[in-house]
Motif scaffolding. Structure first.
Motif, PDB file in Angstrom:
ATOM      1  N   THR A 169      11.947   8.400   3.438  1.00 29.60           N
ATOM      2  CA  THR A 169      11.173   7.318   2.895  1.00 29.60           C
ATOM      3  C   THR A 169       9.351   7.510   2.731  1.00 29.60           C
ATOM      4  OG1 THR A 169      12.345   5.956   3.542  1.00 29.60           O
ATOM      5  CG2 THR A 169      10.681   4.858   2.176  1.00 29.60           C
ATOM      6  N   PHE A 170       8.271   7.895   3.631  1.00 28.96           N
ATOM      7  CA  PHE A 170       7.191   8.233   3.918  1.00 28.96           C
ATOM      8  C   PHE A 170       7.067   9.231   2.589  1.00 28.96           C
ATOM      9  CE2 PHE A 170       3.491  10.558   5.740  1.00 28.96           C
ATOM     10  CZ  PHE A 170       2.581   9.689   4.936  1.00 28.96           C
ATOM     11  N   PHE A 171       6.853  10.331   2.394  1.00 33.14           N
ATOM     12  CA  PHE A 171       6.885  11.534   1.847  1.00 33.14           C
ATOM     13  C   PHE A 171       6.629  11.144   0.330  1.00 33.14           C
ATOM     14  CE2 PHE A 171       6.557  13.444   5.917  1.00 33.14           C
ATOM     15  CZ  PHE A 171       5.224  14.418   5.349  1.00 33.14           C
ATOM     16  N   PRO A 172       8.187  10.089  -0.439  1.00 30.42           N
ATOM     17  CA  PRO A 172       7.616  10.087  -1.515  1.00 30.42           C
ATOM     18  C   PRO A 172       7.099   8.381  -1.192  1.00 30.42           C
ATOM     19  CG  PRO A 172      10.337  10.011  -0.071  1.00 30.42           C
ATOM     20  CD  PRO A 172       9.598  10.257   0.807  1.00 30.42           C
ATOM     21  N   TRP A 173       6.853   8.113  -0.870  1.00 30.72           N
ATOM     22  CA  TRP A 173       6.186   6.516  -0.781  1.00 30.72           C
ATOM     23  C   TRP A 173       4.676   7.582  -0.925  1.00 30.72           C
ATOM     24  CZ3 TRP A 173       1.900   6.380   2.442  1.00 30.72           C
ATOM     25  CH2 TRP A 173       1.404   4.432   2.291  1.00 30.72           C
ATOM     26  N   LEU A 174       4.348   7.924  -0.114  1.00 34.86           N
ATOM     27  CA  LEU A 174       2.981   9.259  -0.091  1.00 34.86           C
ATOM     28  C   LEU A 174       2.463   9.466  -1.971  1.00 34.86           C
ATOM     29  CD1 LEU A 174       0.252  10.078   1.677  1.00 34.86           C
ATOM     30  CD2 LEU A 174       1.584  12.129   1.990  1.00 34.86           C
TER      31      LEU A 174
END
Ligand SMILES: [Fe+2]
Length: 218
Positions: A169-174
């Protein structure tokens, strides 16, 4: 509260810099984007729905990971090397103040709309100022006093706290709404398997799930 002074990707680290802090700027920009979305949705006055709650959960999770890693792997390391610890004390004080404001927004999510809008605006103001202080006052200390290995340990601590599930989730969020330059920079830093997973699995899944967007749409 938008930080309009940096509209494009912020890859300020020159090649001669001992440490590349681009990732820190990308994370701060993602927090800023989320604050803009939170404030817009809170100002709209609608009861918090799935998109706002999902956005808030991600924002608070990633902010907690980021600040905890700073508190354990940046400020204590610097404390032994700088003559004047005032900036480091300021960073810790601001983190503590932000924790209280996060609790306030949490509580307001189940209260009346005007209270949520007021608390979201206050959080945005204080976190924006904190990111500015960190970039202007603390990152120069990082670049001056930390070794590359110590900086990498800070990144590893965040990855460890996220775990593989969090990274999904972190990378698409970032990179949600990030300028092309930031996207290229971040995807150029991560290992190839992460890049592949991001493109093939993580981003499509993120885009199908409830999330807050710009402009506020839910
Ligand atoms: Fe930071």
């Amino acid at each position: 509260m938008s930080r309009t002074k940096q509209p494009a990707a912020r890859t300020r680290s020159a090649p001669a810099d001992p440490i590349d802090v681009s990732f820190m700027y990308a994370v701060h920009d993602a927090f800023q984007r989320d604050l803009d979305r939170l404030v817009a949705m809170a100002d709209a006055g609608d009861a918090p729905g799935a998109a706002l709650r999902a956005g808030w959960d991600r924002f608070t999770t990633f902010l907690q990971v980021h600040h905890t890693a700073e508190d354990t792997h940046l400020w204590p390391v610097l404390a032994g090397r700088v003559a004047d610890g005032a900036v480091l004390e300021q960073m810790e004080d601001e983190h503590n103040a932000l924790d209280r404001l996060l609790d306030g927004v949490d509580a307001a999510l189940s209260g009346p709309a005007p209270a949520l809008a007021a608390r979201a605006a206050e959080l945005a103001q204080v976190l924006t100022a904190h990111c500015d202080h960190e970039e202007e006052l603390a990152l120069p200390l990082v670049q001056k006093h930390l070794t590359k290995d110590e900086w990498d340990a800070f990144g590893a601590e965040q990855r460890s706290r996220l775990g593989m599930g969090g990274a999904a989730t972190f990378f698409p969020w970032l990179l949600d709404g990030a300028p092309d330059e930031t996207r290229r920079k971040v995807l150029g830093i991560v290992p190839p398997p992460v890049r592949l997973l991001y493109r093939a699995v993580w981003r499509p899944r993120y885009e199908r799930a409830p999330r807050w967007q710009t402009p506020a749409s839910a």
